[in-house]
Design a protein around this motif. Structure first.
Motif, mmCIF file in Angstrom:
data_model
loop_
_atom_site.group_PDB
_atom_site.id
_atom_site.type_symbol
_atom_site.label_atom_id
_atom_site.label_comp_id
_atom_site.label_asym_id
_atom_site.label_seq_id
_atom_site.Cartn_x
_atom_site.Cartn_y
_atom_site.Cartn_z
ATOM 1 N N VAL A 137 -50.952 3.847 25.364
ATOM 2 C CA VAL A 137 -52.087 3.598 24.470
ATOM 3 C C VAL A 137 -52.576 4.947 23.965
ATOM 4 N N LEU A 138 -52.686 5.080 22.637
ATOM 5 C CA LEU A 138 -53.077 6.359 22.050
ATOM 6 C C LEU A 138 -54.410 6.241 21.329
ATOM 7 N N HIS A 139 -55.284 7.212 21.579
ATOM 8 C CA HIS A 139 -56.522 7.285 20.817
ATOM 9 C C HIS A 139 -56.222 7.806 19.409
ATOM 10 N N LYS A 140 -56.964 7.319 18.434
ATOM 11 C CA LYS A 140 -56.679 7.640 17.037
ATOM 12 C C LYS A 140 -56.908 9.101 16.680
ATOM 13 N N ASN A 141 -57.602 9.843 17.534
ATOM 14 C CA ASN A 141 -57.802 11.271 17.278
ATOM 15 C C ASN A 141 -56.819 12.134 18.056
ATOM 16 N N ASP A 142 -55.813 11.514 18.666
ATOM 17 C CA ASP A 142 -54.789 12.239 19.423
ATOM 18 C C ASP A 142 -53.689 12.690 18.468
ATOM 19 N N ILE A 143 -53.180 13.910 18.632
ATOM 20 C CA ILE A 143 -52.128 14.413 17.752
ATOM 21 C C ILE A 143 -50.857 13.574 17.871
ATOM 22 N N PHE A 172 -48.807 13.791 30.475
ATOM 23 C CA PHE A 172 -49.968 13.899 29.597
ATOM 24 C C PHE A 172 -51.227 14.153 30.427
ATOM 25 N N PRO A 173 -52.216 14.790 29.834
ATOM 26 C CA PRO A 173 -53.474 15.042 30.561
ATOM 27 C C PRO A 173 -54.211 13.740 30.823
ATOM 28 N N LEU A 174 -54.633 13.562 32.058
ATOM 29 C CA LEU A 174 -55.339 12.340 32.456
ATOM 30 C C LEU A 174 -56.840 12.585 32.531
ATOM 31 N N GLY A 175 -57.593 11.586 32.101
ATOM 32 C CA GLY A 175 -59.046 11.683 32.186
ATOM 33 C C GLY A 175 -59.643 10.296 32.181
ATOM 34 N N GLU A 176 -60.932 10.236 32.117
ATOM 35 C CA GLU A 176 -61.642 8.952 32.163
ATOM 36 C C GLU A 176 -61.225 8.031 31.021
ATOM 37 N N MET A 177 -60.940 8.630 29.856
ATOM 38 C CA MET A 177 -60.657 7.823 28.668
ATOM 39 C C MET A 177 -59.290 7.141 28.709
ATOM 40 N N ASN A 178 -58.306 7.757 29.367
ATOM 41 C CA ASN A 178 -56.946 7.197 29.325
ATOM 42 C C ASN A 178 -56.380 6.874 30.702
ATOM 43 N N MET A 179 -57.238 6.674 31.689
ATOM 44 C CA MET A 179 -56.775 6.436 33.053
ATOM 45 C C MET A 179 -55.876 5.203 33.158
ATOM 46 N N LEU A 180 -56.123 4.201 32.315
ATOM 47 C CA LEU A 180 -55.316 2.982 32.396
ATOM 48 C C LEU A 180 -53.851 3.215 32.015
ATOM 49 N N PHE A 207 -40.510 2.150 25.091
ATOM 50 C CA PHE A 207 -41.965 2.277 25.064
ATOM 51 C C PHE A 207 -42.328 3.636 25.646
ATOM 52 N N LEU A 208 -43.099 4.398 24.885
ATOM 53 C CA LEU A 208 -43.453 5.756 25.279
ATOM 54 C C LEU A 208 -44.929 5.822 25.642
ATOM 55 N N VAL A 209 -45.204 6.330 26.841
ATOM 56 C CA VAL A 209 -46.570 6.564 27.290
ATOM 57 C C VAL A 209 -46.800 8.069 27.249
ATOM 58 N N CYS A 210 -47.745 8.512 26.407
ATOM 59 C CA CYS A 210 -47.924 9.950 26.217
ATOM 60 C C CYS A 210 -49.349 10.237 25.770
ATOM 61 N N GLY A 211 -49.589 11.446 25.304
ATOM 62 C CA GLY A 211 -50.906 11.821 24.808
ATOM 63 C C GLY A 211 -51.063 13.321 24.759
ATOM 64 N N GLY A 212 -52.020 13.781 23.985
ATOM 65 C CA GLY A 212 -52.318 15.202 23.918
ATOM 66 C C GLY A 212 -51.212 16.052 23.338
ATOM 67 N N GLY A 213 -50.353 15.474 22.508
ATOM 68 C CA GLY A 213 -49.253 16.225 21.902
ATOM 69 C C GLY A 213 -48.000 16.294 22.748
ATOM 70 N N THR A 214 -48.014 15.700 23.939
ATOM 71 C CA THR A 214 -46.854 15.781 24.836
ATOM 72 C C THR A 214 -45.708 14.876 24.395
ATOM 73 N N PRO A 220 -61.329 6.483 18.978
ATOM 74 C CA PRO A 220 -61.643 7.786 19.579
ATOM 75 C C PRO A 220 -62.851 7.717 20.514
ATOM 76 N N TYR A 221 -62.775 8.492 21.569
ATOM 77 C CA TYR A 221 -63.885 8.687 22.518
ATOM 78 C C TYR A 221 -64.279 7.420 23.281
ATOM 79 N N ASN A 222 -63.428 6.396 23.212
ATOM 80 C CA ASN A 222 -63.665 5.190 24.000
ATOM 81 C C ASN A 222 -62.624 5.094 25.104
ATOM 82 N N PRO A 223 -63.018 4.668 26.298
ATOM 83 C CA PRO A 223 -62.016 4.425 27.344
ATOM 84 C C PRO A 223 -61.058 3.329 26.878
ATOM 85 N N ILE A 224 -59.833 3.375 27.349
ATOM 86 C CA ILE A 224 -58.865 2.337 26.999
ATOM 87 C C ILE A 224 -59.413 0.981 27.441
ATOM 88 N N SER A 225 -59.483 0.066 26.506
ATOM 89 C CA SER A 225 -60.033 -1.255 26.806
ATOM 90 C C SER A 225 -58.998 -2.128 27.492
#
Length: 385
Positions: free
Chosen positions: A288-294, A338-346, A262-269, A311-316
């Protein structure tokens, strides 16, 4: 400028491609792609008048090109084919000078104007330093530059090239495709070119023609015609997918190894991690990946198991719970910086949960070699249990 109308091409009594309708104007590049044997070269040779059409017409400036004299054609169109040239001891200058043949007198003598054009043609392809060099001493990339300079010395309005990057390394392929775009734009040339490298074709083409099974299966702006289902069908892809976003292919996940990651990533990392894991047969889930993430685009093209978020929703909480269930059934957890922010803090909490579940956790720091060592370490430990 150049138009093929209801054109069919082939050899003897055999039609290779039929029903061809294409048009290219000054300043445009038309790239023709397709599998080997599809008829790309046959089409180019017909346009270049080396072959007669089986049906239909090729128009050059509104005139049937196959009814023009060789001299008339040479002043309007130049051709560079894939055949390797063996000109003996001729220099680069001698080769480029051949391009002035349509303009010289009966004795082939070069005038002041001819010499100026030769110098300018070489300069336009960054080959001035090659004019005094023997052709047989040149590299493949240098030879290709000289052959294009020869074609430009004809002062054509249309330039035809058949697989010009075939014998070139990566650097010279890129240089050549950039050069073609420059020539189309600055010299206002209409360029028709066949290419194997889809990624490069997409970067320079104004129009694309896709040939398969004896017909043009798609034609138009590359951004319109290069869709996944079309390109996959063009090359009969079974173990890879074409991505419109990436402009290239990704291998599909086969999951042949009895090891779930299981890979936890984001932002192209995570892109390089996924490519390493997939080609080595790991069963991969990612999230968890947002659909607009590369990273989502790469994972989706590979057909991985993705825990996704809009996209643009915090991880539910629902997405988080699904990811946690995937982690519970996984053998190894890999996470990237990966870059952390409000949307992917979980996603950070997923890592904490992984450690509490006593999972084998690997931090990817950008080194695939180190990741490989850690995975080998895991397999070694598992085999000793």
């Amino acid at each position: 400028m150049l138009r093929a109308e209801n054109l069919s091409v082939g050899y003897d009594n055999y039609i290779v491609v039929e029903g061809i309708n294409l048009e290219i104007r000054e300043g445009e590049i038309l790239c023709i792609i397709g599998p080997n044997g599809a008829g790309k070269s046959t089409l180019l040779k017909t346009i270049a008048t080396y072959l007669k059409p089986k049906k239909g017409v090729v128009y050059l400036n509104g005139r049937n090109i196959h009814k023009l004299s060789a001299r008339e054609i040479a002043r309007e169109m130049s051709v560079v084919l894939t055949e390797q040239v063996n000109p003996g001891n001729l220099t680069g200058y001698d080769i480029v000078a051949i391009g002035r043949h349509p303009y010289t007198d009966i004795f082939g003598r070069l005038g002041k104007r001819d010499r100026e054009v030769i110098e300018q043609a070489a300069k336009s392809v960054n080959a001035t330093h090659l004019l005094s060099k023997n052709f047989f001493e040149m590299s493949d990339g240098e030879r290709q530059k000289i052959m294009i300079a020869r074609a430009l010395a004809q002062e054509p309005k249309v330039l035809i090239l058949d697989e010009p990057t075939s014998f070139l390394d990566a650097k010279h392929k890129i240089e050549l495709t950039i050069l073609l775009r420059k020539l189309a734009t600055e010299n206002n040339l209409a360029i028709v070119v066949t290419l194997h490298d889809i990624e490069l074709a997409l970067r320079i083409a104004d129009k694309m023609a896709l040939i398969k099974d004896g017909k043009i299966m798609a034609y138009g702006c590359p951004e319109d015609v290069m869709k996944r289902e079309v390109v996959n069908s063009l090359y009969d892809l079974k173990s890879a997918n074409y991505s419109e976003v990436l402009g290239y292919f990704e291998l599909k996940s086969l999951g042949s190894k009895n090891c779930k990651v299981f890979l936890v990533c984001g932002g192209g990392t995570g892109a390089n991690v996924m490519r390493f894991l997939v080609k080595n047969g790991y069963n991969v889930a990612v999230g968890v990946l947002h659909k607009n993430d590369i990273d989502y685009t790469v994972a989706e093209t590979m057909e991985l198991n993705i825990v996704e978020e809009e996209p643009y929703n915090p991880i539910s909480q629902e997405s988080y719970n699904r990811a946690l269930e995937e982690i519970k059934s996984s053998d190894v957890i890999i996470y990237t910086e990966f870059p952390l922010g409000e949307m992917n803090m979980l996603n950070r909490k997923l890592l904490e949960d992984s450690k509490e579940l006593d999972k084998y956790v690997i931090k990817y720091d950008g080194s695939v070699e180190k990741l490989k060592e850690r995975l080998e370490e895991y397999h070694s430990c598992s085999n000793n249990i």
